[in-house]
Write a protein that holds these residues in place. Sequence first.
Motif, PDB file in Angstrom:
ATOM      1  N   GLU A 187     -26.347  34.965  55.256  1.00 40.09           N
ATOM      2  CA  GLU A 187     -25.491  35.888  54.513  1.00 40.09           C
ATOM      3  C   GLU A 187     -24.259  36.260  55.328  1.00 40.09           C
ATOM      4  OE1 GLU A 187     -27.862  39.224  53.463  1.00 40.09           O
ATOM      5  OE2 GLU A 187     -28.877  38.182  51.812  1.00 40.09           O
ATOM      6  N   THR A 188     -23.196  36.634  54.647  1.00 38.83           N
ATOM      7  CA  THR A 188     -21.994  37.115  55.327  1.00 38.83           C
ATOM      8  C   THR A 188     -22.364  38.263  56.267  1.00 38.83           C
ATOM      9  OG1 THR A 188     -20.544  36.512  53.490  1.00 38.83           O
ATOM     10  CG2 THR A 188     -19.755  38.221  54.991  1.00 38.83           C
ATOM     11  N   GLY A 189     -21.885  38.202  57.489  1.00 35.76           N
ATOM     12  CA  GLY A 189     -22.214  39.217  58.482  1.00 35.76           C
ATOM     13  C   GLY A 189     -23.485  38.932  59.243  1.00 35.76           C
ATOM     14  N   GLY A 190     -24.202  37.864  58.833  1.00 38.14           N
ATOM     15  CA  GLY A 190     -25.431  37.492  59.531  1.00 38.14           C
ATOM     16  C   GLY A 190     -25.143  36.835  60.870  1.00 38.14           C
TER      17      GLY A 190
ATOM     18  N   GLU B 119     -16.559  36.237  56.737  1.00 38.43           N
ATOM     19  CA  GLU B 119     -16.597  36.613  55.323  1.00 38.43           C
ATOM     20  C   GLU B 119     -16.216  35.486  54.390  1.00 38.43           C
ATOM     21  OE1 GLU B 119     -15.093  40.243  53.608  1.00 38.43           O
ATOM     22  OE2 GLU B 119     -15.270  41.210  55.553  1.00 38.43           O
ATOM     23  N   ASN B 120     -15.184  34.738  54.734  1.00 34.43           N
ATOM     24  CA  ASN B 120     -14.690  33.701  53.826  1.00 34.43           C
ATOM     25  C   ASN B 120     -14.637  32.353  54.533  1.00 34.43           C
ATOM     26  OD1 ASN B 120     -14.048  35.439  51.508  1.00 34.43           O
ATOM     27  ND2 ASN B 120     -12.527  36.307  52.903  1.00 34.43           N
ATOM     28  N   PRO B 121     -15.789  31.751  54.774  1.00 32.36           N
ATOM     29  CA  PRO B 121     -15.799  30.445  55.451  1.00 32.36           C
ATOM     30  C   PRO B 121     -15.156  29.373  54.587  1.00 32.36           C
ATOM     31  CG  PRO B 121     -17.957  30.921  54.570  1.00 32.36           C
ATOM     32  CD  PRO B 121     -17.126  32.169  54.371  1.00 32.36           C
ATOM     33  N   GLU B 122     -14.514  28.424  55.235  1.00 36.05           N
ATOM     34  CA  GLU B 122     -13.832  27.362  54.502  1.00 36.05           C
ATOM     35  C   GLU B 122     -14.756  26.169  54.320  1.00 36.05           C
ATOM     36  OE1 GLU B 122     -10.346  26.512  56.695  1.00 36.05           O
ATOM     37  OE2 GLU B 122      -9.440  28.492  56.372  1.00 36.05           O
ATOM     38  N   PHE B 123     -15.799  26.371  53.538  1.00 35.05           N
ATOM     39  CA  PHE B 123     -16.703  25.276  53.225  1.00 35.05           C
ATOM     40  C   PHE B 123     -17.410  25.587  51.909  1.00 35.05           C
ATOM     41  CE2 PHE B 123     -19.509  28.395  54.544  1.00 35.05           C
ATOM     42  CZ  PHE B 123     -20.819  27.987  54.665  1.00 35.05           C
ATOM     43  N   PRO B 124     -17.909  24.558  51.212  1.00 29.43           N
ATOM     44  CA  PRO B 124     -18.577  24.775  49.932  1.00 29.43           C
ATOM     45  C   PRO B 124     -19.779  25.698  50.091  1.00 29.43           C
ATOM     46  CG  PRO B 124     -18.095  22.455  50.247  1.00 29.43           C
ATOM     47  CD  PRO B 124     -17.813  23.146  51.557  1.00 29.43           C
ATOM     48  N   GLY B 125     -19.979  26.560  49.120  1.00 26.05           N
ATOM     49  CA  GLY B 125     -21.115  27.463  49.174  1.00 26.05           C
ATOM     50  C   GLY B 125     -20.767  28.810  49.746  1.00 26.05           C
TER      51      GLY B 125
ATOM     52  N   THR C 138     -17.871  33.265  64.243  1.00 29.78           N
ATOM     53  CA  THR C 138     -17.075  33.777  65.364  1.00 29.78           C
ATOM     54  C   THR C 138     -18.023  34.101  66.509  1.00 29.78           C
ATOM     55  OG1 THR C 138     -17.195  36.040  64.474  1.00 29.78           O
ATOM     56  CG2 THR C 138     -15.269  34.713  63.903  1.00 29.78           C
ATOM     57  N   LEU C 139     -17.670  33.670  67.703  1.00 35.48           N
ATOM     58  CA  LEU C 139     -18.483  33.939  68.879  1.00 35.48           C
ATOM     59  C   LEU C 139     -18.321  35.406  69.272  1.00 35.48           C
ATOM     60  CD1 LEU C 139     -20.286  32.945  71.205  1.00 35.48           C
ATOM     61  CD2 LEU C 139     -18.186  32.348  72.445  1.00 35.48           C
TER      62      LEU C 139
ATOM     63  N   CYS D  62     -28.485  42.411  66.135  1.00 32.35           N
ATOM     64  CA  CYS D  62     -28.388  42.806  64.725  1.00 32.35           C
ATOM     65  C   CYS D  62     -27.871  44.240  64.611  1.00 32.35           C
ATOM     66  CB  CYS D  62     -29.749  42.677  64.041  1.00 32.35           C
ATOM     67  SG  CYS D  62     -30.249  40.976  63.692  1.00 32.35           S
ATOM     68  N   ASP D  63     -28.351  45.104  65.492  1.00 40.72           N
ATOM     69  CA  ASP D  63     -27.881  46.495  65.490  1.00 40.72           C
ATOM     70  C   ASP D  63     -26.420  46.579  65.893  1.00 40.72           C
ATOM     71  OD1 ASP D  63     -30.376  47.424  64.704  1.00 40.72           O
ATOM     72  OD2 ASP D  63     -31.062  47.799  66.754  1.00 40.72           O
ATOM     73  N   ARG D  64     -26.076  45.854  66.937  1.00 38.50           N
ATOM     74  CA  ARG D  64     -24.724  45.941  67.482  1.00 38.50           C
ATOM     75  C   ARG D  64     -23.683  45.415  66.508  1.00 38.50           C
ATOM     76  NH1 ARG D  64     -24.127  43.595  73.370  1.00 38.50           N
ATOM     77  NH2 ARG D  64     -25.615  45.316  73.618  1.00 38.50           N
ATOM     78  N   TYR D  65     -24.010  44.331  65.811  1.00 39.25           N
ATOM     79  CA  TYR D  65     -23.028  43.697  64.927  1.00 39.25           C
ATOM     80  C   TYR D  65     -23.325  43.942  63.452  1.00 39.25           C
ATOM     81  CZ  TYR D  65     -21.614  41.619  69.299  1.00 39.25           C
ATOM     82  OH  TYR D  65     -21.203  41.458  70.601  1.00 39.25           O
ATOM     83  N   GLU D  66     -24.155  44.942  63.208  1.00 40.26           N
ATOM     84  CA  GLU D  66     -24.424  45.452  61.859  1.00 40.26           C
ATOM     85  C   GLU D  66     -24.927  44.363  60.904  1.00 40.26           C
ATOM     86  OE1 GLU D  66     -20.710  47.281  60.838  1.00 40.26           O
ATOM     87  OE2 GLU D  66     -21.230  49.150  61.859  1.00 40.26           O
ATOM     88  N   ALA D  67     -25.823  43.528  61.399  1.00 38.71           N
ATOM     89  CA  ALA D  67     -26.488  42.540  60.555  1.00 38.71           C
ATOM     90  C   ALA D  67     -27.791  43.137  60.036  1.00 38.71           C
ATOM     91  CB  ALA D  67     -26.777  41.261  61.342  1.00 38.71           C
TER      92      ALA D  67
END
Length: 295
Positions: free
Chosen positions: A213-216, A287-293, A255-256, A87-92
Amino acid sequence: MMDKTLVVSSSVAIVTTGIAAWALYKWFHTREILKTYTDKFSDLKEVQRQLFHHFGDIKELPQLRELIPKEAENYHVRLAQVCSDMCDRYEAKKTRVLDVGCRPGGTSFNLSTHLQKVVGTDISLYSMIVVGQQIKQFAEIGSSLSSEGGKHISHHCMRVPDKTLRERVIFWDEDVCALLYTCGKFNCVVVSNSLTHMHDPKAFLENIGLYVETGGLLIISDVYNWNNGPEEFLGGEGECLTPSILKKLLKPIWTLQEENNMSFYIPRCKRLAEIGNAHVTVWKRVENPEFPGQD
């Protein structure tokens, strides 16, 4: 000449009956898979083994202490630390985390020292989660371990680390393959050795992004011990390994970021233990996943 209305009505009835039969089959099939899981993790001996796996000290099993590698100890403490570090490394954000297949809550309680709110979820309500609730209330629980699989047992006191903040942890009896939108969103989802026990892991992987959430982050730690291979539950053609299938399933939404290995052990009796080397993958919600919601 046959009445066209009668023909149409007959066709609709056949289709409706077929759909109903298929739905009934799927219901029975899902129930049997869930029953396999709940039966396994409701067995008293398995509950005791899981308690030792989550909270036990290898020093209390001297015959195994010589065999268990040091790096396999304190798996749940280490996994919680990995989640915090990622979470720290990837700013979640460290606001709300979901611990999937939490069982008695070893990872959940250790996550409480790093994140503000922890939700542990498991479908074995009357075994694992009840035990987790007791530990939350008293910080410890007495447990037995069958020495040789029979009546001779050893008694142990299972405690959570003193630094844990138990009030931050809650437990849900929830099927993560069919989450409800009312459960809200999380900043991090942890799936520890639970993917292969789900009745529909593909549905879980395809839909869990709706609850993050985005970035999670999504952190999966598993040994991939499928009953009939990943292709039966996750799909995929040809000879496929789980990591490659995960990349295909998660790629539109996640993204892995990195992958590693983490060892652990589960005692079976005082002289026998299951040792695993879990594959840990860290995924970040795009940020912008291609799925509903999408956000």
